[in-house]
Design a protein around this motif. Structure first.
Motif, mmCIF file in Angstrom:
data_model
loop_
_atom_site.group_PDB
_atom_site.id
_atom_site.type_symbol
_atom_site.label_atom_id
_atom_site.label_comp_id
_atom_site.label_asym_id
_atom_site.label_seq_id
_atom_site.Cartn_x
_atom_site.Cartn_y
_atom_site.Cartn_z
ATOM 1 N N THR A 489 63.859 31.121 50.192
ATOM 2 C CA THR A 489 64.471 32.453 50.248
ATOM 3 C C THR A 489 65.935 32.351 50.645
ATOM 4 O O THR A 489 66.809 33.006 50.062
ATOM 5 C CB THR A 489 63.715 33.345 51.242
ATOM 6 O OG1 THR A 489 62.342 33.431 50.856
ATOM 7 C CG2 THR A 489 64.316 34.747 51.268
ATOM 8 N N GLU A 493 69.425 33.397 48.563
ATOM 9 C CA GLU A 493 70.525 34.215 49.084
ATOM 10 C C GLU A 493 71.845 33.458 49.021
ATOM 11 O O GLU A 493 72.905 34.047 48.779
ATOM 12 C CB GLU A 493 70.229 34.626 50.528
ATOM 13 C CG GLU A 493 69.083 35.617 50.668
ATOM 14 C CD GLU A 493 69.371 36.949 49.988
ATOM 15 O OE1 GLU A 493 70.554 37.371 49.986
ATOM 16 O OE2 GLU A 493 68.430 37.554 49.458
ATOM 17 N N THR A 548 67.972 33.142 56.896
ATOM 18 C CA THR A 548 67.027 34.257 56.827
ATOM 19 C C THR A 548 66.391 34.451 58.192
ATOM 20 O O THR A 548 66.626 33.682 59.122
ATOM 21 C CB THR A 548 65.943 33.979 55.785
ATOM 22 O OG1 THR A 548 65.199 32.817 56.184
ATOM 23 C CG2 THR A 548 66.551 33.745 54.411
ATOM 24 N N TYR A 571 67.563 41.155 56.649
ATOM 25 C CA TYR A 571 67.045 40.000 55.910
ATOM 26 C C TYR A 571 67.761 38.694 56.258
ATOM 27 O O TYR A 571 67.112 37.656 56.429
ATOM 28 C CB TYR A 571 67.163 40.246 54.403
ATOM 29 C CG TYR A 571 66.459 41.493 53.942
ATOM 30 C CD1 TYR A 571 65.059 41.576 53.936
ATOM 31 C CD2 TYR A 571 67.178 42.611 53.518
ATOM 32 C CE1 TYR A 571 64.407 42.725 53.514
ATOM 33 C CE2 TYR A 571 66.536 43.767 53.096
ATOM 34 C CZ TYR A 571 65.152 43.820 53.099
ATOM 35 O OH TYR A 571 64.515 44.960 52.686
#
Length: 759
Positions: A489, A493, A548, A571
């Motif tokens: 994740t 990003e 994150t 987030y």
């Protein structure tokens, strides 16, 4: 003239029908191509990012958006090198398109159908099938293609027109009317395919070689006459491979890329993946009695009509053989021009099933090292898919004609209706599966940078002050030997940030990345005892740390504390990470070691702040090995299981730390697996623990430290075994947790808590 008009008319109808179906299937994408991601998982997002970043910021054969500060070669990162290079020229000299990489990639995958369909139609027509029948057959075969399913991730594999293109051009070449012209086009197609993906030039090569072998077998009685044509075909097959490999080799600045990835013996086809749908009514029942499983990489379902053709051939073959002294195989090969392709397709199918390598001939890979670079042999079954579906279409048309000749018109048309309804339903299921969950909002690689850059403006931070982006949790891979997947994740990003700012990523998730460069990235989160070699090639500017809200491990949490947060939402956080954080921690460790040496200044080999008899150390200097970590020797075993120790340990009850150095040997895709087993005094097994060998950051040169804490039991016997290939072990240390141990080496550097003390 009438025949040409019919041919052209149905070709146009095929294109219009295909376009209409694509419009129905992909209407949201065709309306807003840059606003949709076909998938947001890491593999497809990585493909989108590599393509888009290069289009916006890079040029030449080098992609500088990943693996900072080294970058990577376009040929090895699934970025469609030939295609994106042409688009870069368009952007620079004709029209600005750099901000629309996602949309271009989406449209290219969709429009590849408009290239594939007419090629299938033309192939069917070359085998004397009527235009109307070729139209129907091409439509179902095209939408049933197993390559359609790759639209969820392996984007370059969606370009399914390449295999029909190779086949059509080979057909025209073999007709021998303009061999130089068609041969040149054939080699050009193979070269372009190889510069899109190495798999395409591999498909090209093995297809032509398989046809060559089939020809030699068919005309084995005229071997001399076949020699010259065989040489021509061999040259046609070899030139694109040599060009693609030569170009990549001449422009590549890396010499230690992985060449034996995991999957060669796993991701292959079998009979079920080719001749059975992934789901069918009796599957659950039959699965109770036989294994119907297969790897998804080997899936190339030919449809039930083609399956019935295959079953009929298998059942009829022994009957024909037994009834006739000289068997007549005309029922199988009713069109002689199809014969070599059918035999070639069968050979390629066997190869895609890992034959003969999985049947005791694995040693051949040592003679054919390029072959083992393809982790997904199952993809080669796509060649068989196109050949066998075309062959099956031909067989059904012959049956149709025979029924008509016997005045069984109704049966003839019912046969075709049944065939095309069955094929059509399979194609419909294939398109539904391929397009399921496909239309996701592009909130990662949008064309407009302004919204994302407002984050920096609000924080009053100039993103130009950073040299690159680093992510936590950490995500990376080193071939298939070390693998860190917790930070996917965060990596996604980071790709978003890199796309909008132009800042490169320190990490890379490419399985073909240089071993040394991948290890130096992984090493950035190593213990402070290990100097970070990658820093030597960086400048003094800080890193942009993107994290994150996932849980971080101890090393990641420490690094996150060294950074200063300047922006966050629910987030992620964005922070400034000075490179001094890495350097100061290592300097502090060296100072600690220096102080310890002063405090324990003795000539003994083992110096410790606990009782020396509580330290268990093995240097293996009396053992011969290909390479060593320190000293003059190490344990080594080429393959199998290696027992390191099997005994009681001289430690009191409590927590102890075990560590040793395991060679990082790139001759095998996997790391050897260490296992620590505990037995009581009666020989009963108390526990068995597989030690972490794939997610460790303590890398020094070509060695990886394996470590674990365990509870020492009174009178227990401890056994450490390591299983795998190319097992190298050196410098094993077991000590009470929290204690310090300095080992003075007569040859080579000293060790402090089993880390090398820099000379």
């Amino acid at each position: 003239m009438k025949q040409k008009l019919t041919h052209a008319s149905f070709l146009i109808i095929l294109m219009v029908t295909t376009a209409a179906l694509l419009l129905i299937l992909f209407q949201p994408v065709l309306q807003h191509p840059n606003s949709i991601l076909f998938s947001k998982s890491i593999d497809p997002l990585k493909s989108y990012f590599n393509f888009s970043y290069y289009l916006k910021y890079d040029s030449g054969v080098r992609h500088d958006g990943i693996n900072y500060p080294y970058g990577d070669h376009l040929q090895y990162i699934n970025s469609h090198p030939a295609y994106v290079s042409v688009l870069k020229l368009v952007d620079k000299h004709l029209y600005p398109i750099a901000d629309y990489g996602v949309g271009i990639l989406n449209l290219t995958m969709i429009f590849s159908f408009l290239l594939g369909m007419p090629l299938l139609f033309l192939i069917l027509r070359r085998f004397e099938l009527p235009a109307w029948y070729a139209f129907l057959s091409a439509l179902v075969i095209g939408f049933l293609t197993p390559q359609f399913d790759r639209i969820h991730g392996h984007f370059e594999m969606v370009y399914w027109f390449f295999i029909p293109l190779f086949w059509y051009l080979l057909i025209r070449f073999r007709e021998d009317k303009k061999p130089f012209f068609w041969g040149s086009l054939l080699m050009l197609s193979g070269t372009i395919g190889g510069l899109i993906s190495a798999y395409f030039v591999a498909f090209y090569f093995i297809f032509l070689v398989a046809v060559l072998i089939a020809d030699l077998w068919i005309h084995r009685k005229q071997a001399r006459q076949q020699l010259q044509p065989a040489i021509y075909v061999l040259v046609l097959a070899a030139v694109p491979v040599l060009l693609v490999r030569g170009l990549a080799g001449a422009t590549d600045w890396v010499t230690d890329r992985p060449d034996n990835p995991y999957g060669f013996y796993v991701y292959h086809a079998n009979l079920f993946s080719i001749f059975l749908p992934s789901e069918f009514p009796l599957k659950a029942f039959i699965s109770k009695y036989m294994d119907l499983g297969f790897q998804w990489e080997g899936r190339a379902f030919v449809g039930l009509p083609a399956t019935w053709v295959a079953i009929s051939l298998v059942m009829m073959a022994p009957i024909v053989w037994l009834r006739k002294r000289q068997p007549d195989w005309s029922f199988v090969f009713q069109h002689k021009a199809l014969l070599p392709y059918l035999l070639a397709g069968t050979l390629v199918l066997l190869f895609s099933m890992c034959f003969p390598f999985k049947w005791g001939f694995g040693f051949l890979l040592e003679l054919l090292p390029p072959v083992r670079q393809f982790r997904a042999l199952g993809r080669f079954s796509w060649i068989f898919y196109y050949i066998f579906t075309v062959y099956s279409a031909f067989i059904f048309f012959q049956l149709f004609e025979k029924l008509k000749a016997k005045n069984r018109q109704r049966s003839a048309y019912l046969l075709l209706i049944a065939v095309f309804v069955s094929w059509g339903m399979a194609a419909k299921h294939n398109t539904e599966r391929a397009t399921r969950g496909l239309f996701n909002e592009n909130d990662k690689l949008a064309s407009n940078d302004e919204e994302f850059l407002q984050r920096f403006q609000h924080a009053q931070v100039d993103y130009h002050q950073f040299q690159a982006i680093f992510t936590l949790p950490f995500a990376s891979t080193c071939g298939d030997k070390l693998l860190f997947e917790n930070g996917m994740t965060a990596l996604g990003e980071a790709m978003k940030c890199a796309h909008h700012t132009g800042l490169p990523l320190v990490q890379s998730f490419s399985p073909r990345l240089s071993f040394a460069q991948a290890l130096s990235s992984i090493q950035l989160l190593a213990d402070s005892a290990i100097g970070k070699t990658r820093l030597n090639d960086m400048n003094d500017k800080p890193l942009l740390l993107i994290s994150t809200k996932q849980e971080l491990n101890e090393q990641e949490a420490w690094l996150h504390k060294q950074a200063q947060v300047f922006w966050e939402d629910q987030y992620i956080t964005m922070s400034t990470l000075p490179l001094g954080a890495f350097k100061v921690s290592h300097e502090n460790w060296l100072n600690h070691v220096a102080d310890f040496k002063v405090q324990f200044n003795t000539p003994a080999e083992i110096n410790t702040d606990t009782l020396p008899e509580l330290i268990f150390y093995l240097d293996f200097d009396d053992q011969l090995a290909e390479n060593t970590f320190t000293g003059t020797g190490a344990l080594f075993k080429r393959r199998g299981e290696l027992e390191i120790f099997n005994q009681k340990l001289p430690l009191p009850a409590g927590t102890a730390k075990l560590s040793f150095w395991l060679a990082f040997d790139n001759r095998h895709y996997d790391m050897p697996q260490p296992t620590l087993t505990v037995w009581d005094e009666n020989g009963k097994q108390l526990s068995e623990t597989k030690l972490n060998n794939r997610q460790t950051h303590n890398v020094f040169r070509q060695w990886v430290q394996i470590s674990t804490h365990f509870e020492v039991r009174k009178n227990a016997r401890y056994q450490l075994r390591i299983k795998g290939k190319y097992i190298g072990v050196d410098d094993l240390l077991i000590k009470p947790a929290g204690t310090n141990v300095l080992i003075r080496k007569s040859e080579g550097p000293d060790l402090f808590n089993n880390f090398v003390v820099d000379p």
